[in-house]
Design a protein around this motif. Structure first.
Motif, mmCIF file in Angstrom:
data_model
loop_
_atom_site.group_PDB
_atom_site.id
_atom_site.type_symbol
_atom_site.label_atom_id
_atom_site.label_comp_id
_atom_site.label_asym_id
_atom_site.label_seq_id
_atom_site.Cartn_x
_atom_site.Cartn_y
_atom_site.Cartn_z
ATOM 1 N N ALA A 1 0.857 -1.188 0.000
ATOM 2 C CA ALA A 1 0.000 0.000 0.000
ATOM 3 C C ALA A 1 0.890 1.234 0.000
ATOM 4 O O ALA A 1 1.983 1.229 0.577
ATOM 5 C CB ALA A 1 -0.917 -0.002 1.219
ATOM 6 N N GLN B 1 4.363 7.118 1.769
ATOM 7 C CA GLN B 1 4.646 6.069 2.752
ATOM 8 C C GLN B 1 4.230 4.706 2.192
ATOM 9 O O GLN B 1 3.111 4.536 1.710
ATOM 10 C CB GLN B 1 3.892 6.333 4.055
ATOM 11 C CG GLN B 1 4.257 7.654 4.722
ATOM 12 C CD GLN B 1 5.695 7.690 5.193
ATOM 13 O OE1 GLN B 1 6.178 6.741 5.817
ATOM 14 N NE2 GLN B 1 6.390 8.774 4.894
ATOM 15 N N ARG C 1 0.656 5.648 0.267
ATOM 16 C CA ARG C 1 -0.098 6.887 0.425
ATOM 17 C C ARG C 1 0.812 7.949 1.023
ATOM 18 O O ARG C 1 1.559 7.669 1.970
ATOM 19 C CB ARG C 1 -1.321 6.686 1.322
ATOM 20 C CG ARG C 1 -2.231 7.919 1.402
ATOM 21 C CD ARG C 1 -3.484 7.631 2.198
ATOM 22 N NE ARG C 1 -3.162 7.288 3.574
ATOM 23 C CZ ARG C 1 -4.030 6.737 4.420
ATOM 24 N NH1 ARG C 1 -5.254 6.431 4.010
ATOM 25 N NH2 ARG C 1 -3.665 6.455 5.656
ATOM 26 N N ASP C 2 0.772 9.139 0.472
ATOM 27 C CA ASP C 2 1.577 10.265 0.953
ATOM 28 C C ASP C 2 3.059 9.904 1.039
ATOM 29 O O ASP C 2 3.770 10.315 1.969
ATOM 30 C CB ASP C 2 1.078 10.731 2.329
ATOM 31 C CG ASP C 2 -0.365 11.224 2.293
ATOM 32 O OD1 ASP C 2 -0.785 11.731 1.237
ATOM 33 O OD2 ASP C 2 -1.063 11.076 3.320
#
Length: 276
Positions: free
Chosen positions: A87, A92, A89-90
Motif C-alpha cells: 500500500a 509512505q 499513500r503520501d
C-alpha cells in the motif's frame, strides 16, 4: 511445519506461498468455511493471482503431507489463508493485510498466529516494516489475537467500513478498527492483563446492555468493555454494543488514544486505550 495442539483432532500442517492459479481456487472455499460468505463477498482466485505477481503475499495452510504445487496428484484443500498487498499513500509504503481466514475447526490452534508470522517474514523480505489490517471490534477473540498475541495496536475507528447489504438502513453496520503492526519490533505474546484505568464503557449492572458512554475523561489510560461473545447475542443487543463502541472508540481514538491491549477480569473483557 508445525504440529497442532494435542487437545485438538488436527493434523500437522505447513504454510506455503500459493502461486498456482488452480491452487488459488481452493482459497475461495476457505473464506466460505470461515465466514459463511455468499459468492458475491468471496475474493476470487483471479485477485490472488494478480496480487501474487505484483508484490502481494498469498499464503495457504495445508496438511503437512499435501502434494506440492505442480504435482500430478490432486491438490489438497487448504484450511487457512493470509493475503495482503503493498500500500502507498503520501509517500509512505506499507503492507496491508486484507484477509486472514481459518477454518472453524482450527480456531484456537495457533494457526492464525502462525499465518501472521509467515506473512511478516515475507513482508520483511521485501524491505517493508509496517503492516496494517482491519477487524470487527465486536469480536473479542480477534481483539485478543491482534492485541495480545501479536502485540499490534489499533490506531483508528472506521464506521461502515464495508457495505454488507443492499440497504444501508437495514444492514448491520460493518464498523472496523484499523490495526498497525511494527514488523521490526514484534512484542511477545502475553496473557490478558487485569483492567487498569477509568471505565468509559461497561455493561449495565442489571443486564447485558451497554451503559451510557463516558466521553469526557482525560485519563492516561481508559477501559471500554466489549462483550466476550457478541456473536452469540441477538441482533438488537449486538447493535446496541456496536453503536456504543462506535461512540467511545471513535471519540477517544480521535483524541489521540490508541488501543494497546485487551484486559480481562473473569468473564468481562475491556479494550485498553492509552493516550500517546
Amino acid at each position: 511445519m508445525r504440529e497442532a495442539p494435542a487437545s485438538l483432532p488436527l493434523r500437522p500442517y505447513v504454510i506455503r506461498d500459493v502461486t498456482d492459479p488452480w491452487a488459488m481456487r481452493g482459497l475461495e472455499g476457505v473464506q466460505v468455511d470461515a465466514w459463511g460468505y455468499p459468492d458475491r463477498e468471496v475474493l476470487p482466485s483471479s485477485m490472488f493471482r494478480i496480487s501474487s505477481v505484483c508484490g502481494g503475499v498469498v499464503l495457504g495452510a495445508y496438511p503437512a503431507d499435501a502434494p506440492s504445487e505442480g504435482s500430478s496428484a490432486a491438490p489438497a484443500l487448504p484450511f487457512g489463508l493470509a493475503f495482503g498487498f503493498p500500500a502507498l499513500r503520501d509517500g509512505q509504503l506499507w503492507h496491508h493485510s486484507h484477509l486472514l481466514a481459518v477454518h472453524p475447526d482450527w480456531r484456537g490452534s495457533g494457526l492464525a498466529v502462525a499465518l501472521k508470522y509467515a506473512q511478516r517474514e515475507r513482508v520483511l523480505a521485501q524491505g517493508i516494516t509496517r503492516m496494517t489490517w482491519t477487524f470487527d471490534p465486536l469480536i473479542a477473540r480477534n481483539a485478543r489475537l491482534n492485541l495480545g498475541k501479536l502485540g499490534a495496536r489499533a490506531i483508528s475507528y472506521h464506521p461502515d467500513w464495508y457495505a454488507l447489504g443492499d440497504d444501508p438502513a437495514t444492514a448491520f453496520p460493518a464498523d472496523r478498527l484499523m490495526i498497525e503492526w511494527d514488523l521490526s519490533q514484534p512484542r511477545a505474546a502475553h496473557p490478558p492483563p487485569a483492567p487498569d484505568g477509568e471505565v468509559v464503557l461497561a455493561a449495565l449492572p442489571e443486564g447485558e446492555e451497554p451503559d451510557a458512554p463516558r466521553l469526557g475523561l482525560d485519563s492516561p489510560q481508559v477501559l471500554a468493555e466489549v462483550p466476550r461473545k457478541a456473536e452469540l447475542m441477538n441482533e438488537p443487543l449486538r447493535l446496541g454494543w456496536r453503536l456504543a463502541l462506535r461512540e467511545v472508540l471513535g471519540e477517544y481514538l480521535g483524541r489521540g488514544y490508541v488501543v494497546t491491549d485487551l484486559a480481562a477480569d473473569g468473564e468481562q473483557v475491556y479494550y485498553v486505550l492509552t493516550r500517546e
